[in-house]
Motif scaffolding. Structure first.
Motif, PDB file in Angstrom:
ATOM      1  N   LEU A  36       0.581  -1.461  -0.018  1.00 56.73           N
ATOM      2  CA  LEU A  36       0.125  -0.267   0.159  1.00 56.73           C
ATOM      3  C   LEU A  36       0.278   1.520  -0.104  1.00 56.73           C
ATOM      4  O   LEU A  36       2.051   1.382   0.619  1.00 56.73           O
ATOM      5  CB  LEU A  36      -1.173  -0.227   0.842  1.00 56.73           C
ATOM      6  N   ILE A  37       0.620   2.199  -0.335  1.00 59.75           N
ATOM      7  CA  ILE A  37       0.951   3.495  -0.929  1.00 59.75           C
ATOM      8  C   ILE A  37       1.245   4.188   0.743  1.00 59.75           C
ATOM      9  O   ILE A  37       2.160   4.576   1.321  1.00 59.75           O
ATOM     10  CB  ILE A  37       0.276   4.537  -1.389  1.00 59.75           C
ATOM     11  N   GLY A  43      -1.524   9.697   4.018  1.00 58.35           N
ATOM     12  CA  GLY A  43      -0.466   9.253   3.152  1.00 58.35           C
ATOM     13  C   GLY A  43      -1.134   8.646   1.769  1.00 58.35           C
ATOM     14  O   GLY A  43       0.141   8.802   0.914  1.00 58.35           O
ATOM     15  N   LEU A  44      -2.008   9.097   1.844  1.00 60.20           N
ATOM     16  CA  LEU A  44      -3.067   8.457  -0.031  1.00 60.20           C
ATOM     17  C   LEU A  44      -2.780  10.029  -0.867  1.00 60.20           C
ATOM     18  O   LEU A  44      -2.758  10.238  -1.231  1.00 60.20           O
ATOM     19  CB  LEU A  44      -3.731   8.004   0.106  1.00 60.20           C
ATOM     20  N   GLY A  45      -2.527  11.519  -0.284  1.00 59.84           N
ATOM     21  CA  GLY A  45      -1.882  12.257  -0.975  1.00 59.84           C
ATOM     22  C   GLY A  45      -3.730  12.611  -1.852  1.00 59.84           C
ATOM     23  O   GLY A  45      -4.740  12.920  -1.375  1.00 59.84           O
ATOM     24  N   VAL A  51     -10.575   7.106  -2.630  1.00 63.65           N
ATOM     25  CA  VAL A  51     -10.326   6.317  -1.818  1.00 63.65           C
ATOM     26  C   VAL A  51     -11.757   5.545  -0.577  1.00 63.65           C
ATOM     27  O   VAL A  51     -11.756   5.017  -0.532  1.00 63.65           O
ATOM     28  CB  VAL A  51      -8.951   5.281  -1.602  1.00 63.65           C
ATOM     29  N   ALA A  52     -11.655   6.879  -0.194  1.00 59.71           N
ATOM     30  CA  ALA A  52     -12.440   6.592   0.761  1.00 59.71           C
ATOM     31  C   ALA A  52     -14.205   6.099   0.560  1.00 59.71           C
ATOM     32  O   ALA A  52     -14.965   5.844   1.206  1.00 59.71           O
ATOM     33  CB  ALA A  52     -12.158   8.218   1.660  1.00 59.71           C
ATOM     34  N   SER A  53     -14.499   7.359  -1.303  1.00 59.20           N
ATOM     35  CA  SER A  53     -15.582   7.895  -1.218  1.00 59.20           C
ATOM     36  C   SER A  53     -16.021   5.417  -1.602  1.00 59.20           C
ATOM     37  O   SER A  53     -16.931   5.255  -1.599  1.00 59.20           O
ATOM     38  CB  SER A  53     -15.442   8.465  -2.495  1.00 59.20           C
ATOM     39  N   LEU A  54     -14.775   4.642  -2.183  1.00 52.57           N
ATOM     40  CA  LEU A  54     -14.951   3.985  -3.136  1.00 52.57           C
ATOM     41  C   LEU A  54     -15.256   2.642  -2.174  1.00 52.57           C
ATOM     42  O   LEU A  54     -15.886   1.553  -1.883  1.00 52.57           O
ATOM     43  CB  LEU A  54     -13.776   3.753  -3.773  1.00 52.57           C
ATOM     44  N   GLU A  55     -14.405   2.960  -0.668  1.00 53.40           N
ATOM     45  CA  GLU A  55     -14.511   1.627   0.466  1.00 53.40           C
ATOM     46  C   GLU A  55     -16.090   2.048   0.886  1.00 53.40           C
ATOM     47  O   GLU A  55     -16.838   0.941   1.384  1.00 53.40           O
ATOM     48  CB  GLU A  55     -13.022   2.327   0.831  1.00 53.40           C
ATOM     49  N   LEU A 258      -5.797   2.229  -6.462  1.00 56.11           N
ATOM     50  CA  LEU A 258      -5.540   3.510  -6.046  1.00 56.11           C
ATOM     51  C   LEU A 258      -4.448   3.801  -4.909  1.00 56.11           C
ATOM     52  O   LEU A 258      -3.615   4.650  -4.263  1.00 56.11           O
ATOM     53  CB  LEU A 258      -6.441   4.286  -5.955  1.00 56.11           C
ATOM     54  N   ALA A 259      -5.186   2.708  -4.167  1.00 54.79           N
ATOM     55  CA  ALA A 259      -3.965   2.997  -2.615  1.00 54.79           C
ATOM     56  C   ALA A 259      -3.259   2.314  -2.841  1.00 54.79           C
ATOM     57  O   ALA A 259      -2.433   1.980  -1.669  1.00 54.79           O
ATOM     58  CB  ALA A 259      -5.040   2.351  -1.526  1.00 54.79           C
ATOM     59  N   SER A 260      -2.463   1.428  -3.785  1.00 54.33           N
ATOM     60  CA  SER A 260      -1.276   0.280  -3.584  1.00 54.33           C
ATOM     61  C   SER A 260      -0.315   0.794  -5.188  1.00 54.33           C
ATOM     62  O   SER A 260      -0.011   1.900  -5.793  1.00 54.33           O
ATOM     63  CB  SER A 260      -2.006  -1.154  -4.397  1.00 54.33           C
TER      64      SER A 260
END
Length: 297
Positions: A36-37, A43-45, A51-55, A258-260
């Protein structure tokens, strides 16, 4: 330790750079081990919001799939129960066709046994819920203890202990699917009335047998129609679940992308930072060993 000569500024600069390199190396090592990034959204910038919306969307979809699967299981139980009820009607119709006015005792015993079986099917439970009781899922919907049938033409649903609520499943904010069937449905009332009459009446005439046979045909036709509708609704839910699973897979893959990090790329970067760090420590070692004598030689 030897006295440093004009190396303090250089040493500080190299040390600061070494600390930064060490921090970057630690970051890359964590990325390499987790894939993960970052282990948190911070730390995802710029990708953090997406990412939060997708989760969140994935979590909602999982909940929706679970709810739909639960409803599908109930519909399948209802479908099977209706199939068994139809088989009962078929068996009794066959016996009525072969019956005569001189076989009252045998027919009564058969009708009584089938009435008990029909009652049991209408009192079917799944996961502690009575499926044919409407909203009264903790109450047996059919109780024949007070039922008295004196004729074939008088409708009577006093046996029913449930309510008129129709069970449904919400698939989205603007879409739901009704699937519930209550035990006071005309199909069941007709079947119960006919079976009850055959189980209790004496001196049955040929006209009685013919009328009972017609009522059983009507009841079975309605039961088969209910089963057909249940099958369609089950198919609708299966399609919905499949579509939602496809959507969930897409959303999950996108969030993961996006997070990897690319492990191969990160491994190379980590190796480079390690090399830089080793060089910095070597330079620091050389600088801290310098003294006045080194400059006077």
């Amino acid at each position: 330790m030897s006295m440093r000569v004009a190396t303090f500024g250089q040493t500080s600069t190299v040390l600061q750079n070494a600390m930064k390199t060490q921090a970057r190396l630690a970051e890359k090592q964590i990325q390499e081990s987790t894939g993960l990034i970052s282990t948190d959204y911070g730390g995802l910038g710029s990708s953090a919001g997406a990412v939060a919306s997708l989760e969140v969307s994935a979590a909602r979809t999982e909940a929706s799939i679970s709810t739909a699967e639960q409803a599908l299981s109930r519909i399948e139980m209802i479908y099977d129960a209706l199939g068994s009820m139809s088989d009962l009607m078929t068996d009794l119709r066959a016996q009525l066709s072969a019956a005569s006015v001189n076989t009252d005792d045998t027919l009564q015993a058969t009708a009584e046994a089938m009435l008990e079986e029909l009652t049991s099917l209408l009192n079917t439970q799944y996961e502690g819920r009575y499926l044919f009781a409407g909203g009264e899922t903790e109450t047996k919907p059919v109780d024949l203890s007070g039922l008295t049938t004196t004729g074939l033409t008088t409708e009577d649903t006093n046996y029913y202990q449930g309510d008129d609520y129709v069970q449904s499943v919400r698939l989205s904010s603007d879409r739901s699917l009704d699937y519930g069937i209550t035990a006071d449905n005309t199909a069941f009332e007709t079947a119960i009335r006919t079976l009850s009459y055959l189980a209790s009446a004496t001196d049955l005439t040929s006209e009685d047998l013919a009328a009972a046979s017609e009522l059983l045909v009507d009841a079975q036709d309605q039961i088969l129609a209910l089963q057909s509708v249940a099958g369609i609704k089950a198919s609708t839910l299966e399609t919905y679940i499949s579509d939602q699973e496809d959507y969930l897979a897409t959303v999950t893959d996108l969030a993961t992308t996006l997070a990897s990090v690319d492990i191969a790329v990160v491994a190379v970067e980590a190796a480079n930072y390690k090399t830089q760090l080793e060089a910095s420590y070597s330079a620091l070692g050389t600088m801290t060993s310098l003294s006045v004598l080194d400059y006077l030689r």
